[in-house]
Design a protein around this motif. Structure first.
Motif, mmCIF file in Angstrom:
data_model
loop_
_atom_site.group_PDB
_atom_site.id
_atom_site.type_symbol
_atom_site.label_atom_id
_atom_site.label_comp_id
_atom_site.label_asym_id
_atom_site.label_seq_id
_atom_site.Cartn_x
_atom_site.Cartn_y
_atom_site.Cartn_z
ATOM 1 N N GLU A 37 64.982 90.234 53.162
ATOM 2 C CA GLU A 37 65.640 91.342 53.479
ATOM 3 C C GLU A 37 66.980 91.773 53.026
ATOM 4 N N LEU A 38 67.874 90.627 53.127
ATOM 5 C CA LEU A 38 69.330 90.611 52.537
ATOM 6 C C LEU A 38 69.322 91.133 51.210
ATOM 7 N N LEU A 39 68.589 90.654 50.394
ATOM 8 C CA LEU A 39 68.869 90.789 48.949
ATOM 9 C C LEU A 39 67.931 92.090 48.517
ATOM 10 N N GLY A 40 67.136 92.299 49.084
ATOM 11 C CA GLY A 40 66.369 93.449 48.920
ATOM 12 C C GLY A 40 65.147 93.205 48.105
ATOM 13 N N GLY A 41 64.097 92.519 48.691
ATOM 14 C CA GLY A 41 62.929 91.829 48.232
ATOM 15 C C GLY A 41 62.066 92.594 47.585
ATOM 16 N N LYS A 42 62.154 93.895 47.626
ATOM 17 C CA LYS A 42 61.052 94.878 46.900
ATOM 18 C C LYS A 42 60.606 94.370 45.692
ATOM 19 N N GLY A 43 61.716 94.092 44.732
ATOM 20 C CA GLY A 43 61.552 93.716 43.485
ATOM 21 C C GLY A 43 61.585 92.163 43.262
ATOM 22 N N LYS A 44 61.886 91.490 42.124
ATOM 23 C CA LYS A 44 61.826 90.150 41.998
ATOM 24 C C LYS A 44 63.217 89.648 42.092
ATOM 25 N N ILE A 45 63.473 88.488 42.815
ATOM 26 C CA ILE A 45 64.688 87.845 43.059
ATOM 27 C C ILE A 45 64.940 86.753 41.910
ATOM 28 N N THR A 46 65.898 87.087 41.293
ATOM 29 C CA THR A 46 66.384 86.252 40.172
ATOM 30 C C THR A 46 67.575 85.075 40.716
ATOM 31 N N ALA A 47 67.468 83.918 40.102
ATOM 32 C CA ALA A 47 68.376 83.037 40.334
ATOM 33 C C ALA A 47 69.044 82.397 38.943
ATOM 34 N N TYR A 48 70.413 82.223 39.098
ATOM 35 C CA TYR A 48 71.206 81.666 37.886
ATOM 36 C C TYR A 48 72.341 81.003 37.997
ATOM 37 N N GLY A 49 72.899 80.343 37.288
ATOM 38 C CA GLY A 49 74.061 79.571 37.502
ATOM 39 C C GLY A 49 75.456 80.494 37.353
ATOM 40 N N GLU A 50 76.261 79.655 36.687
ATOM 41 C CA GLU A 50 77.824 80.147 36.889
ATOM 42 C C GLU A 50 77.664 81.124 35.576
ATOM 43 N N PRO A 51 78.467 82.312 35.654
ATOM 44 C CA PRO A 51 78.743 83.147 34.548
ATOM 45 C C PRO A 51 79.585 82.449 33.447
ATOM 46 N N THR A 52 79.436 82.782 32.057
ATOM 47 C CA THR A 52 80.131 82.180 31.143
ATOM 48 C C THR A 52 81.071 83.005 30.559
ATOM 49 N N SER A 53 81.766 82.749 29.525
ATOM 50 C CA SER A 53 82.499 83.673 28.970
ATOM 51 C C SER A 53 81.903 84.258 27.620
ATOM 52 N N ASN A 54 80.784 83.709 27.278
ATOM 53 C CA ASN A 54 80.013 84.141 26.141
ATOM 54 C C ASN A 54 79.072 85.137 26.738
ATOM 55 N N LYS A 55 79.220 86.294 26.307
ATOM 56 C CA LYS A 55 78.181 87.378 26.782
ATOM 57 C C LYS A 55 76.718 87.173 26.249
ATOM 58 N N TRP A 56 76.573 86.393 25.126
ATOM 59 C CA TRP A 56 75.240 86.208 24.557
ATOM 60 C C TRP A 56 74.571 85.192 25.022
#
Length: 143
Positions: A37-56
């Motif tokens: 409900e908090l995230l908007g579970g209508k679609g798929k929930i994705t999980a990931y780590g920390e963002p990096t400086s490399n956009k690729w």
């Protein structure tokens, strides 16, 4: 070759490895109705780590730490990002493993979504009674 097999087992296959703990925590978030409900579970929930400086870069490192306290209890802490169809959030995880115990137990698993109160999926400290043994004085637990 043996060293490679050891690291492969320790990181991916071992029950106490951070990849396994990450996957278990993500499954718990995806199964929780309030988190959906908090995230908007209508679609798929994705999980990931920390963002990096490399956009690729596709692989994002998961922030985690392990330490053993003076009583011999091993603490495992991790946080990672989750994203639903409507909002983003951060999941905080704290697990403990006592001496002689084979598996970690959840101490705290919480979801923080900006603008909403923290949602606890697990909170072992809230279920304990206040000062079960001893008393607290000057910021020290006396037993």
């Amino acid at each position: 070759m043996g060293l490679i097999c050891y690291f492969l087992y320790a990181e991916l296959l071992a029950p106490e490895g951070k990849s396994r703990q990450f996957n278990r925590a993500v499954d718990r978030v995806r199964a929780d109705p309030k988190a959906l409900e908090l995230l908007g579970g209508k679609g798929k929930i994705t999980a990931y780590g920390e963002p990096t400086s490399n956009k690729w870069a596709r692989a994002r490192p998961i922030a985690s730490s392990t330490h053993t306290d003076r009583t011999g209890i091993e603490h495992f802490k991790m946080h990672f990002n989750v994203e639903g169809s409507e909002r983003k959030g951060v999941v905080s995880l704290h697990m403990v493993k006592g001496p002689g115990h084979p598996d970690y137990e959840y101490r705290m698993l919480a979801l923080d979504v900006p603008g909403y109160p923290r949602h606890y999926l697990e909170n072992a400290s809230a279920s304990k009674t206040k000062n079960p043994a001893g008393f607290r004085f000057l910021g020290v637990q006396w037993r």
